[in-house]
Design an enzyme around this catalytic site. Structure first.
Site, mmCIF file in Angstrom:
data_model
loop_
_atom_site.group_PDB
_atom_site.id
_atom_site.type_symbol
_atom_site.label_atom_id
_atom_site.label_comp_id
_atom_site.label_asym_id
_atom_site.label_seq_id
_atom_site.Cartn_x
_atom_site.Cartn_y
_atom_site.Cartn_z
ATOM 1 N N HIS A 47 0.826 -1.207 0.000
ATOM 2 C CA HIS A 47 0.000 0.000 0.000
ATOM 3 C C HIS A 47 0.862 1.259 0.000
ATOM 4 O O HIS A 47 0.570 2.238 -0.700
ATOM 5 C CB HIS A 47 -0.925 -0.012 1.214
ATOM 6 C CG HIS A 47 -1.697 1.247 1.397
ATOM 7 N ND1 HIS A 47 -1.314 2.230 2.275
ATOM 8 C CD2 HIS A 47 -2.835 1.694 0.799
ATOM 9 C CE1 HIS A 47 -2.172 3.228 2.221
ATOM 10 N NE2 HIS A 47 -3.103 2.931 1.341
ATOM 11 N N GLU A 50 2.130 1.843 -3.388
ATOM 12 C CA GLU A 50 1.069 2.423 -4.220
ATOM 13 C C GLU A 50 1.085 3.951 -4.107
ATOM 14 O O GLU A 50 0.971 4.671 -5.105
ATOM 15 C CB GLU A 50 -0.290 1.878 -3.777
ATOM 16 C CG GLU A 50 -1.482 2.499 -4.484
ATOM 17 C CD GLU A 50 -2.724 2.522 -3.627
ATOM 18 O OE1 GLU A 50 -3.418 3.575 -3.609
ATOM 19 O OE2 GLU A 50 -3.016 1.508 -2.970
ATOM 20 N N HIS A 51 1.250 4.468 -2.886
ATOM 21 C CA HIS A 51 1.351 5.915 -2.676
ATOM 22 C C HIS A 51 2.576 6.497 -3.372
ATOM 23 O O HIS A 51 2.500 7.544 -4.027
ATOM 24 C CB HIS A 51 1.438 6.218 -1.176
ATOM 25 C CG HIS A 51 0.116 6.242 -0.480
ATOM 26 N ND1 HIS A 51 -0.342 7.322 0.239
ATOM 27 C CD2 HIS A 51 -0.863 5.302 -0.387
ATOM 28 C CE1 HIS A 51 -1.533 7.046 0.757
ATOM 29 N NE2 HIS A 51 -1.858 5.816 0.400
ATOM 30 N N GLU A 128 -4.052 8.305 7.143
ATOM 31 C CA GLU A 128 -5.048 7.416 6.552
ATOM 32 C C GLU A 128 -5.432 6.337 7.571
ATOM 33 O O GLU A 128 -6.612 5.993 7.717
ATOM 34 C CB GLU A 128 -4.496 6.786 5.272
ATOM 35 C CG GLU A 128 -5.515 5.972 4.499
ATOM 36 C CD GLU A 128 -4.965 5.410 3.198
ATOM 37 O OE1 GLU A 128 -5.695 4.626 2.549
ATOM 38 O OE2 GLU A 128 -3.812 5.737 2.824
#
Length: 427
Positions: A47, A50-51, A128
């Site tokens: 994840h 992905e950022h 997040e």
């Protein structure tokens, strides 16, 4: 509607789904790696990566340059990370697909991964995490997966934790992770919309010809079912509404019962005329939302029901849900021919509506190709749905809805889970 598959000499797979009447198209890059492939010391790296892809590549060198380029196209772009895949997409006018391929390939294949950007992005991902932690309706899904998949990477949060993301993951970890997983044999590209198969192949060859060959070595720890009795996980949180998910271990992605399962889900919890919606919300007014869903992986699955309700009414809501599941598995509330046909039409209708969107079309074919290396057309799925019988649904319900596969995750203002344990015992 059909997907045309081409496998390049590198092992890279391309699926094209031409939709000639449209003036837009979506190109998606699917990578066969997600959180279940991670070691504990780099939890959350899929994840986090992905950022980082959006922070700039060799040609489009910063987040500002990328976003300005996409905005100038009037395009849409985003990405997502799951337990078993990561994907990146751009949706744009068909005539701008060359630019879309250029930007997307630079982001995915050549991210700069600057150390200073990694440090800045740590804070973004932590926030997040905080957002999900403060939103029980979202957080409850993670708590449920922690419980039902405990002891396996499937039970670890996709986003990772504050220790790994906030401190330990570094640039070398990203480089090593990419070298291991981001190679041709582990990537599928889907192109859906107003673009020909020939043009899609040319653009893929042009922009993805430098992809690392690597080898097909990406593996994940298989889930081994060991549960022997019903389980509860309670998070005591002083909030106005209790949120819970109750569910059972389910079937793998490619299981032969998948169409019967879709119908079972729909009859029980799909839409505003479903059994659960009618019993829990309409007849008793216990909640605003109640829905049933399932998750499927190559080796296991889960089928579950979510609702949010007044904490005082939560045990009653749980009992009503479990009673509905039991009434199906024990055939005490038979499925009528009308109910079965309505469920079939509901599923087919939702599939048809989703396939008017080029991004959804790419997802429809790309997910299965990536994970099980085969696809079915909507027409084939419709035929399989229509072939399901009531007896198949009963058999599946009887197999799934048993106490030793039952799991309950709750977030709410409860000091004890005793009242919920009593409901499970009486189920």
């Amino acid at each position: 509607m059909q997907a045309h598959k081409h496998t390049f000499s590198s092992g890279l797979r391309l699926l094209t789904i031409p939709m000639p009447s449209l003036t837009s198209a979506t190109v998606t890059v699917w990578v066969g790696v997600g959180s279940r492939y991670e070691e504990a010391k780099i939890s959350g790296i899929s994840h986090f990566l992905e950022h980082m892809v959006f922070k700039g590549g060799e040609k489009y060198t910063s987040a500002k340059v990328i976003s300005e380029t996409i905005d100038a196209m009037g395009a849409e772009f985003n990405a997502g990370t799951s337990k078993d895949y990561t994907n990146f997409y751009i949706k744009a006018q068909s005539g701008l697909m060359d630019k879309a391929f250029d930007v997307l390939s630079d982001m995915v294949l050549s991210p700069l991964l600057k150390s200073e950007e990694i440090e800045k992005e740590r804070g973004v991902v932590i926030e997040e995490m905080n957002m999900y932690e403060d939103t029980p309706m979202y957080r409850i899904g993670d708590v449920f997966e922690q419980l039902i998949f405990e002891g396996n990477p499937l039970g670890v949060d996709i986003i990772g934790n504050k220790e790994t993301v906030g401190k330990t993951i570094n640039r070398q970890n990203f480089l090593d992770f990419r070298n291991k997983h981001y190679h041709a044999q582990n990537i599928v590209i889907t192109v859906a919309g107003g673009i020909t198969e020939e043009d899609s192949m040319k653009l893929t060859e042009k922009y993805f010809n430098k992809i690392d060959l690597g080898n097909d070595s990406s593996t994940a720890s298989k889930f081994v079912f060991k549960q022997e009795k019903a389980q509860i996980r309670l998070i005591n949180k002083k909030i106005e509404q209790a949120h819970f998910i109750v569910g059972h271990i389910g079937k793998p992605l490619d299981d032969e019962s998948r169409y019967a399962e879709s119908l079972l889900e729909t009859i029980l919890g799909g839409g505003m005329s479903s059994r659960l919606f009618t019993e829990v919300r309409e007849k008793r007014g216990l909640c605003y939302t109640v829905r049933m869903g399932s998750d499927h992986f190559t080796d296991i699955g889960a089928i579950s029901t979510y609702t949010g309700t007044d904490p005082k009414k939560a045990p009653e809501a749980l009992k009503v849900i479990l009673d509905e599941l039991s009434s199906l598995s024990k055939k005490t509330k038979p499925i009528t021919n009308e109910e079965l046909q309505k469920a079939k039409d509901y599923i087919k209708g939702h599939i048809a509506l989703s396939l008017e969107n080029t991004k959804s079309v790419g997802n429809y074919f790309g997910y299965d190709e990536l994970l099980i290396k085969k696809t079915t057309t909507p027409e084939e799925d419709f035929t399989s749905i229509d072939a399901v019988t009531v007896d198949e649904i009963y058999t599946l319900a009887n197999e799934l809805f048993v106490n030793e596969k039952l799991n309950l995750a709750i977030i709410g203002p409860f000091e004890s889970s005793k009242e919920f344990e009593n409901v499970l015992k009486s189920a």
